[in-house]
Design a protein around this motif. Structure first.
Motif, PDB file in Angstrom:
ATOM      1  N   VAL A  12       2.809  -1.395   4.283  1.00 31.50           N
ATOM      2  CA  VAL A  12       2.584   0.048   4.147  1.00 31.50           C
ATOM      3  C   VAL A  12       3.872   0.755   3.731  1.00 31.50           C
ATOM      4  O   VAL A  12       4.897   0.645   4.411  1.00 31.50           O
ATOM      5  N   PHE A  54       0.859  -1.183   0.000  1.00 31.58           N
ATOM      6  CA  PHE A  54       0.000   0.000   0.000  1.00 31.58           C
ATOM      7  C   PHE A  54       0.894   1.231   0.000  1.00 31.58           C
ATOM      8  O   PHE A  54       1.769   1.381   0.863  1.00 31.58           O
ATOM      9  N   ARG A  88      -5.481   4.697   4.640  1.00 27.86           N
ATOM     10  CA  ARG A  88      -4.607   3.620   5.153  1.00 27.86           C
ATOM     11  C   ARG A  88      -5.343   2.762   6.180  1.00 27.86           C
ATOM     12  O   ARG A  88      -5.275   1.529   6.132  1.00 27.86           O
ATOM     13  N   LYS A  89      -6.057   3.410   7.102  1.00 29.91           N
ATOM     14  CA  LYS A  89      -6.761   2.651   8.142  1.00 29.91           C
ATOM     15  C   LYS A  89      -7.816   1.735   7.530  1.00 29.91           C
ATOM     16  O   LYS A  89      -7.927   0.555   7.916  1.00 29.91           O
ATOM     17  N   GLN A 129      -6.080  -1.130   5.839  1.00 26.72           N
ATOM     18  CA  GLN A 129      -5.527  -2.074   6.817  1.00 26.72           C
ATOM     19  C   GLN A 129      -6.628  -2.924   7.456  1.00 26.72           C
ATOM     20  O   GLN A 129      -6.461  -4.127   7.633  1.00 26.72           O
ATOM     21  N   ASP A 130      -7.757  -2.290   7.781  1.00 26.34           N
ATOM     22  CA  ASP A 130      -8.863  -3.034   8.382  1.00 26.34           C
ATOM     23  C   ASP A 130      -9.392  -4.088   7.410  1.00 26.34           C
ATOM     24  O   ASP A 130      -9.677  -5.234   7.796  1.00 26.34           O
ATOM     25  N   ALA A 155      -7.722  -5.469   4.924  1.00 29.03           N
ATOM     26  CA  ALA A 155      -6.702  -6.492   4.728  1.00 29.03           C
ATOM     27  C   ALA A 155      -6.728  -7.497   5.878  1.00 29.03           C
ATOM     28  O   ALA A 155      -6.638  -8.715   5.662  1.00 29.03           O
ATOM     29  N   GLU A 156      -6.899  -6.988   7.097  1.00 21.16           N
ATOM     30  CA  GLU A 156      -6.942  -7.878   8.269  1.00 21.16           C
ATOM     31  C   GLU A 156      -8.134  -8.825   8.184  1.00 21.16           C
ATOM     32  O   GLU A 156      -8.013 -10.022   8.472  1.00 21.16           O
ATOM     33  N   PHE A 173      -1.648  -9.562   4.486  1.00 26.02           N
ATOM     34  CA  PHE A 173      -0.668  -8.684   5.117  1.00 26.02           C
ATOM     35  C   PHE A 173      -0.524  -7.452   4.230  1.00 26.02           C
ATOM     36  O   PHE A 173      -0.261  -7.560   3.033  1.00 26.02           O
ATOM     37  N   LEU A 174      -0.709  -6.269   4.828  1.00 24.13           N
ATOM     38  CA  LEU A 174      -0.598  -5.018   4.078  1.00 24.13           C
ATOM     39  C   LEU A 174       0.753  -4.381   4.369  1.00 24.13           C
ATOM     40  O   LEU A 174       1.024  -3.970   5.506  1.00 24.13           O
TER      41      LEU A 174
END
Length: 328
Positions: A198, A169, A182-183, A186-187, A189-190, A195-196
């Motif tokens: 960054v 990312f 980004r948040k 990431q959320d 991806a989780e 796995f992100l």
């Protein structure tokens, strides 16, 4: 992914435009100032073209009814305050920016000249306006939703990767909208068990470094957040991703036209076209703070088939079916 139209919310105060306002100022040539991170030509030409189209549709003739001045920070956000002050000193009648740091710089430079947001992620959360329905102050315009579309972008990108597990990312930490995008990425991806990785970049050199890191860290694909610096480096970003065999997802079609694999997001030219309607209402006497912020409900999926072939990537048939545009 179906085509939908913008929803425009009209407040009572915004609807009561003085019908004689324009007639009272017959012959006035309106001065419109643009603050951007990009030069108007050639990179931002399509965006300004959208504004020109919007003004023409509303009956305005450039050079006769209005003139515009463009100030570009050339990808250096730290220059925005001085350029904003320059536009204010030039006595513009209306100021426009499609860049969150640009809007903020304009607000710091003037509390009286009307400011139209051509594009900004979460203008309320970033404290550009008091609320969507009642912006207040001297600012109004359009809100983008790149933060909300990040999970869908990740989903679409993962669909073209065999056994996806590691996605890079890329974002610009100098952009106020970066943290929200980004948040959300990431959320998402989780939840998807991904796995992100960054990566951050603020300049052309840092973009190259980030792409090199993505390869070193064995990323399988690259998701790029919307940003003015990145928009100015669209050709280079697409080339670097292709040379590193990285399938890419971008927020705007311009990146795909430059050679990126896919984009899912809003049409920036359409945002600038819609910005003209705010200028029109301000010219007719409306107060910016009384004009509700407009939100988009239209997102486009664009795929570059040639890039997919060059990467050896198989695009699922259903994505081609739902795509708004396929670049051959």
């Amino acid at each position: 992914m179906r085509r939908r139209k913008f929803i425009m919310l009209l407040g009572g105060a915004a609807a009561a435009w003085p019908v004689a306002a324009r007639a009272q100022q017959a012959g006035k040539v309106w001065r419109i100032g643009f603050l951007s991170s990009l030069p108007r030509a050639p990179i931002a030409g399509g965006l300004y073209g959208g504004f020109q189209q919007g003004m023409r549709e509303l009956g305005y003739v450039e050079g006769q009814d209005f003139v515009s001045e463009w100030r570009s920070a050339d990808g250096k956000y730290e220059r925005l305050p001085e350029l904003a002050a320059e536009l204010v000193r030039s006595k513009m009648d209306v100021l426009i920016s499609g860049l969150t740091p640009g809007v903020r710089a304009l607000q710091q430079a003037t509390s009286t000249i009307p400011i139209v947001i051509a594009y900004a992620i979460d203008p309320v959360g970033n404290r550009l306006v008091a609320s969507l329905a009642h912006p207040g102050g001297n600012t109004t315009g359009l809100a983008g939703s790149s933060d909300d579309s990040a999970p869908k972008q990740l989903e679409l990108l993962s669909a073209v990767v065999a056994n996806p597990s590691r996605i890079a990312f890329l974002g610009n930490p100098e952009n106020p909208g970066y943290s929200a995008v980004r948040k959300n990425a990431q959320d998402a991806a989780e939840k998807a068990g991904l796995f992100l990785l960054v990566l951050e970049a603020r300049s052309a050199q840092e973009i190259e470094n980030a792409l090199a890191t993505s390869t070193k860290e064995r990323a399988q694909a690259l998701l790029v957040a919307g940003d003015g610096v990145f928009f100015g480096q669209q050709q280079r970003l697409a080339q670097l991703a292709l040379s590193n065999h990285l399938p890419t997802m971008f927020p705007q079609r311009e990146f795909v036209e430059a050679g990126g694999l896919m984009s899912y997001g809003e049409n920036l030219s359409e945002f600038f076209r819609r910005a003209a309607s705010f200028v029109d209402r301000i010219i007719k006497g409306a107060k910016p703070g009384d004009l509700p912020i407009e939100q988009p409900t239209k997102f486009n999926l664009v795929i570059n088939r040639k890039t997919a072939d060059a990467l050896g990537v198989t695009i699922p048939a259903k994505l081609y079916i739902f795509a708004d545009e396929v670049i051959e």
